[in-house]
Write a protein that holds these residues in place. Structure first.
Motif: not given
Lengths: 242, 245
Positions: A89, A101-102, A104-107, A142, A145-146
């Motif tokens: 992270i 952030y993570f 947003a990366l996968c919508g 972390s 985030c997943a």
């Protein structure tokens, strides 16, 4: 995909790192709807196997197929999530900014991020900089985030190391909830007392599988009452067989 | 490649930077302060400051964006976040685009502050437009960013990343015409200077110094720097590996 077909299938995987062969012709399959434990001592190849499954490891030969696609291929990047052993992270971002952030990366939305932060028990630390957190809190961030991307396959490398027993219990319950919802969960650990929490165990030693069984059957087949002894028993048997 | 992911990545990098207030203050204030110092040193020769101050307007963001990118990207590699991003829908170009936008914006703000101070208070004078100066400075800083990205692949630690500055940046500064006129250098040094992209930023700035309009030479120079930025970015992208050993 029919419900019984494995989510992850590893066939004759050989991985070399430097001049050392880390995985020697490893084959297995990992089903959906269960928590599969990848157990073995440090240096046995657990991380290398996990990196091969998420597609960040260069492999020498063999194939790894996830959800019917080659490991690491583009369509899998929304469906598979990987939590590394050291929390990957951003220390100069808050817990909230990291997870958002993570997300947003996968919508996913900010609300999804907050829900994931709640799920790992980090609600009270959401505005803290990740760099100022304790080791266990970093791991949980972390993990959030997943989780936020609601992946179908979750690959977790020693996610419970150094955690408070209460939080560890909560996280294991969370992994089982995910499995019950049909997700595939692969968790590695080097501590045998966690093995009992898995539905199925893969024991890895020196780059080879030495067992693939449920905790109960493993104890029964080795005639031991705990998994630590079962592991030892298996190693001795193998050494005898030479 | 996805525009949404590129923008999300740029926003993340900017947020990281903004969380570090001291760095932000240094980025904004230092170039203006050094320009003020140079102008005081050259008090007796305003023409000299017009030449040196103008070049520094491009050299500062170039150097600082190189440093920021090389260190941020080195951290991203060392902390495992790069590997993690490679397992998400982020494409390599999204990541590089995010860096270019974030540090390009950062360079624009830095140049804006430095140029405002130089033109309004330090008496910097150019025949051409200050906007052209800013454009050249920003394109040059994107080249610095791309070099930083490339270098991060060869730096195992942040210390090493910083040590690449004397290797890649300082020779360009010395040979671009800032400290000595290029025409007065030995032939072979002029040849080396011709091969270094920063030389063309300086040449473009010198065009703005003397021409009111956009000249063909200015456009050619800008094209060369932009091309160098693209080449460095492509090389840098090649070092972002989805699979490692």
């Amino acid at each position: 995909m029919p419900p019984d077909s494995p989510t992850v299938s590893v066939e004759h995987l050989v991985v070399e790192r430097g001049h050392r062969t880390v995985l020697l012709d490893v084959s297995t399959s990992i089903p959906a709807g269960a928590v599969t434990g990848l157990l073995g001592p440090s240096g046995s190849g657990k991380t290398t196997l996990m990196r091969s499954i998420v597609g960040t490891q260069k492999v020498k030969s063999g194939t790894v197929t996830v959800l019917g696609e080659p490991a690491g291929s583009k369509p899998l990047r929304r469906r598979v999530a990987y939590v590394t052993q050291d929390a990957s992270i951003y220390p100069d971002l808050s817990v909230k900014s990291n997870v958002s952030y993570f997300a947003a990366l996968c919508g996913r939305s900010k609300e999804d991020a907050m829900a994931a932060i709640d799920a790992v028990g980090m609600h009270d630390h959401a505005n803290q900089l990740a760099g100022n957190l304790s080791g266990g809190q970093k791991t949980r961030t972390s993990l959030a985030c997943a989780l936020v991307c609601e992946p179908e396959v979750l690959v977790l490398d020693e996610p419970t190391v150094g955690l408070d027993p209460v939080i560890r219990e909560e996280l294991w319950n969370h992994f089982h909830d995910l499995a019950a919802a049909g997700k595939t969960v692969l968790v590695s650990s080097h501590v045998m007392d966690e093995a009992d929490r898995c539905d199925r165990l893969l024991l890895l030693r020196e780059g080879r599988f030495i067992a693939d069984d449920t905790p109960g059957d493993l104890r029964a087949s080795t005639g031991t009452d705990n998994l630590e002894s079962a592991f030892l028993h298996l190693i001795r048997e193998l050494e005898k067989a030479g | 490649m996805s525009l949404r992911i590129t923008l999300v990545t740029a926003a993340r990098i900017l947020r990281q930077l903004l969380n570090d207030r001291r760095t932000v203050a240094l980025i904004l204030a230092v170039p203006a302060l050094i320009l003020a110092l140079i102008s005081a040193i050259m008090d007796g020769s305003p023409q000299m400051f017009d030449r040196v101050g103008l070049i520094l307007l491009a050299v500062f963001p170039f150097t600082i964006m190189f440093l920021l990118t090389s260190i941020t990207m080195q951290r991203e590699r060392a902390a495992g976040t790069l590997e993690r991003l490679m397992t998400t829908p982020t494409a390599k170009l999204d990541l590089i685009g995010g860096y270019a936008i974030a540090f390009g914006l950062c360079a624009a703000v830095q140049t804006g502050v430095a140029a405002t101070v130089a033109y309004l208070w330090l008496g910097l004078d150019t025949v051409g437009s200050a906007w052209l100066v800013a454009l050249i400075a920003i394109v040059t800083s994107v080249f610095g960013m791309a070099l930083g990205l490339l270098v991060s692949a060869f730096a195992a630690t942040e210390f090493q990343a910083v040590q690449f500055m004397p290797v890649l940046i300082v020779p360009q500064i010395f040979l671009c015409g800032l400290i000595w006129p290029r025409e007065e250098m030995a032939g072979w040094l002029q040849g080396v200077s011709d091969a270094l992209p920063l030389t063309y930023s300086v040449e473009a700035l010198q065009e703005v110094q003397t021409a009111t309009e956009v000249t063909a030479a200015m456009l050619r120079d800008l094209g060369i720097i932009a091309g160098a930025a693209v080449v460095a970015t492509v090389l840098g992208a090649a070092t972002l590996r989805r699979r490692t050993g």
